[in-house]
Structures are given as C-alpha cells and as structure tokens.
Design a protein around this motif. Structure first.
Motif, PDB file in Angstrom:
ATOM      1  N   ALA A 109      -8.507   0.684  -1.617  1.00  0.00           N
ATOM      2  CA  ALA A 109      -7.912   1.561  -2.633  1.00  0.00           C
ATOM      3  C   ALA A 109      -8.827   2.745  -2.933  1.00  0.00           C
ATOM      4  CB  ALA A 109      -7.644   0.764  -3.908  1.00  0.00           C
ATOM      5  N   SER A 116      -5.115   6.146 -11.980  1.00  0.00           N
ATOM      6  CA  SER A 116      -5.577   4.749 -11.889  1.00  0.00           C
ATOM      7  C   SER A 116      -5.562   4.067 -13.258  1.00  0.00           C
ATOM      8  CB  SER A 116      -6.988   4.694 -11.297  1.00  0.00           C
ATOM      9  OG  SER A 116      -7.902   5.404 -12.101  1.00  0.00           O
ATOM     10  N   SER A 153      -2.099  -2.328  -7.457  1.00  0.00           N
ATOM     11  CA  SER A 153      -1.677  -2.974  -6.207  1.00  0.00           C
ATOM     12  C   SER A 153      -2.857  -3.650  -5.510  1.00  0.00           C
ATOM     13  CB  SER A 153      -1.032  -1.942  -5.280  1.00  0.00           C
ATOM     14  OG  SER A 153       0.105  -1.369  -5.896  1.00  0.00           O
ATOM     15  N   ALA A 154      -4.032  -3.023  -5.547  1.00  0.00           N
ATOM     16  CA  ALA A 154      -5.221  -3.643  -4.970  1.00  0.00           C
ATOM     17  C   ALA A 154      -5.564  -4.938  -5.689  1.00  0.00           C
ATOM     18  CB  ALA A 154      -6.392  -2.675  -5.022  1.00  0.00           C
ATOM     19  N   ALA A 174       2.539   1.812  -3.290  1.00  0.00           N
ATOM     20  CA  ALA A 174       1.530   2.162  -4.292  1.00  0.00           C
ATOM     21  C   ALA A 174       1.113   3.622  -4.165  1.00  0.00           C
ATOM     22  CB  ALA A 174       0.316   1.252  -4.146  1.00  0.00           C
ATOM     23  N   LEU A 215      -2.244   2.467  -7.167  1.00  0.00           N
ATOM     24  CA  LEU A 215      -3.147   1.913  -6.162  1.00  0.00           C
ATOM     25  C   LEU A 215      -4.048   0.814  -6.714  1.00  0.00           C
ATOM     26  CD1 LEU A 215      -4.186   5.075  -4.127  1.00  0.00           C
ATOM     27  CD2 LEU A 215      -3.208   2.970  -3.195  1.00  0.00           C
ATOM     28  N   LEU A 216      -4.668   1.047  -7.868  1.00  0.00           N
ATOM     29  CA  LEU A 216      -5.599   0.060  -8.402  1.00  0.00           C
ATOM     30  C   LEU A 216      -4.887  -1.231  -8.763  1.00  0.00           C
ATOM     31  CD1 LEU A 216      -8.449  -0.630  -9.265  1.00  0.00           C
ATOM     32  CD2 LEU A 216      -7.977   0.425 -11.490  1.00  0.00           C
ATOM     33  N   TYR A 260      -7.936   6.755  -2.515  1.00  0.00           N
ATOM     34  CA  TYR A 260      -8.162   7.744  -3.572  1.00  0.00           C
ATOM     35  C   TYR A 260      -9.051   8.874  -3.065  1.00  0.00           C
ATOM     36  CZ  TYR A 260      -6.109   5.286  -7.578  1.00  0.00           C
ATOM     37  OH  TYR A 260      -5.239   4.715  -8.468  1.00  0.00           O
ATOM     38  N   THR A 276       1.720   6.410  -6.995  1.00  0.00           N
ATOM     39  CA  THR A 276       0.588   7.200  -7.486  1.00  0.00           C
ATOM     40  C   THR A 276       0.885   8.690  -7.395  1.00  0.00           C
ATOM     41  OG1 THR A 276      -1.008   5.486  -6.857  1.00  0.00           O
ATOM     42  CG2 THR A 276      -1.854   7.727  -7.133  1.00  0.00           C
ATOM     43  N   TRP A 328       0.811  -1.212   0.000  1.00  0.00           N
ATOM     44  CA  TRP A 328       0.000   0.000   0.000  1.00  0.00           C
ATOM     45  C   TRP A 328       0.846   1.264   0.000  1.00  0.00           C
ATOM     46  CZ3 TRP A 328      -4.431  -0.623  -1.836  1.00  0.00           C
ATOM     47  CH2 TRP A 328      -5.279  -1.669  -1.475  1.00  0.00           C
TER      48      TRP A 328
END
Length: 306
Positions: free
Chosen positions: A255, A223, A236-237, A71, A233-234, A259, A75, A68
């Motif tokens: 995530a 994203s 990594s999620a 990420a 983030l997306l 955001y 980002t 996280w």
C-alpha cells in the motif's frame, strides 16, 4: 543561468577547504544512512520479511483484482471529489478574505483560521460520528454505507484543504504588484472586473505549483478514510493483513508503494507545470515597469492640480 550559479545565489561559493569538508560530511552521512538501512534489512530478514511465501498472498491475482484495484479506484475517487470541493472553497473564501465588504472578510477569515487549526482526522471523525447519531444521510437520503463514508471523507478533505488553498490564494493576490490592479481601475474597470479579468488569471498561474503541491498532500490524506472504514488503500491493506496474518507488514508495504507511485506522479506533474508556468510568466521587471509608469502618471496628474 546555470545550475552552478543557481546554487550560489544565496551564499558564497565554497572554497577548497569548504568543498573538502562538504565531501567528508556527505560521505559520513551516506555511511550512516546505509548502516541504518542495512540494520533494518537485517532485522526484517531475521523476521522472515523477505520470504517469498509471505508475498504470494497479497500479490495473488485474485487479491489484486478484488481488493487492490478497487482500493486504488476508491482512493482516486475520494481524491478527485475532495480536490474539486477544495478548489471551489479555496477560490470562494480566498477572494472572500480580500473582499471589500467587511462581513465577507470576517466570515472568510473565520473559516480559514478555524478549519486550518483543526486536525483533519478529527474533522472527518466528528462529522461521521454526528451522522451516526442522527442519521442525516442514511435515513433521509437512503445512501449506502460506502456512499456515506465517501461523503464525509470528501467533506473533510474539501473543507480542510479548501481553507489551506484559500490562504494560498490570498497570499498570491497580496504578492501581485499593485500596479496590475491600478491599471485596471485606470481604464474604468470595476473592482469585480479587475479581480476577475486581471488579478485572478495571474494569481492562478503564479500559485498553480503551490496548489498542485497541496493536492499531493490531499491525495495522501485520503488514507485517513481508514478511521471511518472507507475502503481506500490503507483500509484494504489492513483487510488483507487480517486475512493473511503472516503477510500483514507486506500488505502495508505494498500500500505504501502504491501511495508513493501516485504521489510521485503528481509531484512530477507539479515540476512540469512549474517549468511551463516559469516560461509563460511575465518577467518581474515588466511588472515593476508598469507599476512605475502608473505611479509616475498619477504623480504628474497631481502636479498639475491647483
């Protein structure tokens, strides 16, 4: 001006019957929204969405540290670089659209109209795919895989949002009272000096809230790096969801919450900047008075000509 007066500038104040109907509509809307949320929560509860065991893995300290946090940093890196590139291109092509040279205007207009019409995801994917076939960055520059992905994500974000910001700048210049530039020409400034010393400072101040709002959109558009597997983030999620299949939806919700926090912080910055700019911006009446004085001076000058 009070808040109540601000809310009734564009329409008449509601009477007793109108207020009653408005209150009834508000209550019905609230009931419907709460009903939908309750239904969604019931469905998620039946699927075990709220079970603590499904939230443990995505929120594990090791996952937070290794997935996280990197990420979030990736980002923010893409957002920062994309914002800088978008602002540079926005200023260049924004002033290009109002240039005195026809070729510069046509080229700038073509850039703005073309790239604003393209879906951002297509712009990112096409450039990344072209490099995949020819290997410009990886073969000629020896860039790593992550650097290559970051490069094309930033290029896509910068080129697309630069076109949008250029149009915002052009609209800001068009909205500026012409008397401002006329005053500069009256004291002997060149066109470039008028744009740099008079027009640009006022336009930047006036359009700053719109620029910051567009940067909020740019943050969310990072994203789209998901399509080229940039570790934002997306993406990594999705990795966490694959590693812990029973926590896939939970990882996406986490995530989405991250955001939201970042976008909300930028939105509050927009509101803060807008309030400060509203206090510092000269009153429209003063600008109109300056323009009328210049116009009157030109009229009197023309009157004495033979």
């Amino acid at each position: 001006m009070s808040r109540q007066n601000e809310s009734t500038v564009l329409f008449d104040a509601l009477g007793p019957k109108g207020r009653r109907n408005s209150n009834i509509a508000s209550i019905i809307s609230a009931v419907v929204i709460l009903g939908v949320l309750a239904f969604a929560a019931s469905v998620l509860a039946d699927e075990g969405f709220f079970e603590a065991s499904r939230w443990v893995n995505p929120l594990d300290a090791l996952v937070v540290e290794t997935t996280w946090i990197p990420a979030i940093l990736d980002t923010l890196t893409a957002f920062a670089l994309g914002s800088v590139l978008a602002l540079i291109l926005g200023v260049l092509f924004g002033f290009g659209r109002i240039s005195r040279f026809a070729l510069t205007r046509w080229a700038s207009t073509g850039y703005v109209q073309f790239f604003r019409a393209l879906p951002l995801i297509l712009l990112i994917w096409i450039s990344f795919t072209i490099d995949g076939h020819f290997g410009f960055t990886s073969d000629t520059l020896g860039w790593s895989s992550d650097t290559r992905r970051l490069t094309f994500l930033v290029l896509g974000l910068g080129i697309y949002n630069g076109a949008v910001l250029a149009e915002i700048l052009r609209a800001g210049v068009a909205a500026l009272p012409p008397g401002q530039a006329m005053a500069g020409y009256a004291v002997g400034l060149t066109h470039g000096q008028v744009q740099r010393l008079i027009v640009l400072p006022q336009v930047l101040r006036n359009m700053l809230p719109a620029v910051l709002a567009q940067l909020v959109i740019l943050l969310k558009d990072t994203s789209l790096g998901y399509v080229i597997t940039y570790p934002e983030l997306l993406h990594s999620a999705n990795i966490i969801g694959r590693d812990y299949s029973n926590s896939f939806l939970q990882a996406l919700v986490i995530a989405a919450f991250i955001y939201f926090v970042m976008a909300y912080a930028l939105s509050k910055l927009v509101v803060l900047v807008e309030r400060k700019m509203r206090k510092k911006t000269a009153a429209p009446k003063a600008a109109a008075q300056l323009e009328s004085e210049i116009t009157a001076g030109q009229g009197s000058g023309a009157a004495i000509l033979p």
